[in-house]
Design an enzyme around this catalytic site. Sequence first.
Site: not given
Length: 514
Positions: A313-315, A440
């Site tokens: 999800q972040e990168s 998120y």
Amino acid sequence: MKKLKINYLFIGILTLLLAAALWPSIPWFGKTENHIAAIQARGVLRVSTIDSPLTYSVINGKKYGLDYELAQQFANYLGVKLKVTVRQNISQLFDDLDSGNADLLAAGLVYDSARVKNYQPGPMYYSVSQQLVYRVGQYRPRSLATVNENQLTIAPGHVVVNDLQRLKETKFPDLSWKVDDKKGSTTLLEEVISGKLDYTIADSVAISLFQRVHPELAVALDVTDEQPVTWFSRLDDDNTLSAALLDFFNSINEDGSLARIEEKYLGHGDDFDYVDTRSFLRAVDNVLPELEPLFKKYAKEIDWRLLAAISYQESHWDPLATSPTGVRGLMMLTKNTAQSLGLTDRTDAEQSISGGARYLEDMMAKVPETVPEDERIWFALAAYNMGYAHMLDARSLTVKTKGNPDSWTDVKQRLPLLSQKPYYSKLTYGYARGHEAYAYVENIRKYQISLVGYLQEKEKQEAEAMKLAQDYPAVSPEELNKAPFPFLSFLSQSSGYLTHSPSLLFTPQKKEEK
């Protein structure tokens, strides 16, 4: 008078003794059996279910499932052990009730007017619709008018058969279908995914979970409206089990246990994204194997697959990822956070994963102890994304709006309000992108569901391939030649009979010479 009284007493005692002796043989005796007393005397609650991601499954030796967890809680409520029997299809489930091999059916079964004529429904705890599914890339039917039995296959005992019959009689006279007595809904869904079957029908929640692992499964149309889901037991004059179920569901509804379990299994949302899911699963195959050892090494108290989902999800598992705000690396850490964790290079995969895991552990440690253990991670992830102070504001806003600050279901509904002035202007820490924190956490949950299911599917396929290899081991030509009927010797001796025409292999020799 005294003698008469004695005679009446004697007759009364004799009548009672006779009734006691004949009681078990009275035809309606079985109907008055106390089901709860029988279960508690046995010490076991017998529940039949179906193996599926939602109802019951076993992953790495641990049992999961919405119905499994509820059944386990109900067994605890009764003070007995739980025995789960897995059946292949719905028809087999009701056979268990009919034969007395099950006390309850807990398998995401739909309340239906035909079923309640023969079986006792319990409290209803969520709802589904029945949907017709097909494989992406194949023809999508827009109506049931042209669907026939060569295309549509249904599992035995499926409640939708009654709906299809009504639709055939009232709207679609050419509608037809086939019932496969040997297969359950899960198997039929897998056959649609593999292309062996054109269409089948399953409930909307089961389909949503399948799509997280098999994005090629697509919904063509809704066959029914929303229908309540319930448990079933035998229908007779004894209501003790029904009363116990009603009390149990009332208690878990009041203390929030039911909402927490439903949030765990049903709270992942239904906004399925085919392209995103397919891209994620490709990354699982191509990128994750290199990073998996690091996720396992630093996950510690949390599931490594959850840590991997956070990183994606972040990168999108890009070690060099950089955002416009300056956060970098696999876990997208800020410069200040990295320095506080003692990291020297945010683009180094191991440093980023170890730092992100420690930062998440710090957030979890701050979550109030009143939050249930299985929901603490979602509060921590919201804090990881928007800051711990804003997470406290979200809890405060939940209290002000008559919600439960310890329930993730209640708190997440208030997160988008943190960016609206009428709300954030009255909060301690002011404006926050709460809608982003909401998305998120929801995205991470979806990725985790996809990853767990996909890896489980791969393990299952590998186990089946290994069993096949054990059952049918490969044999070298040398080993064949050592056999009682030497294969190579046979070939050399038979070379004169081998021709380019297969039909001549079985032609009599005299005819060939002639």
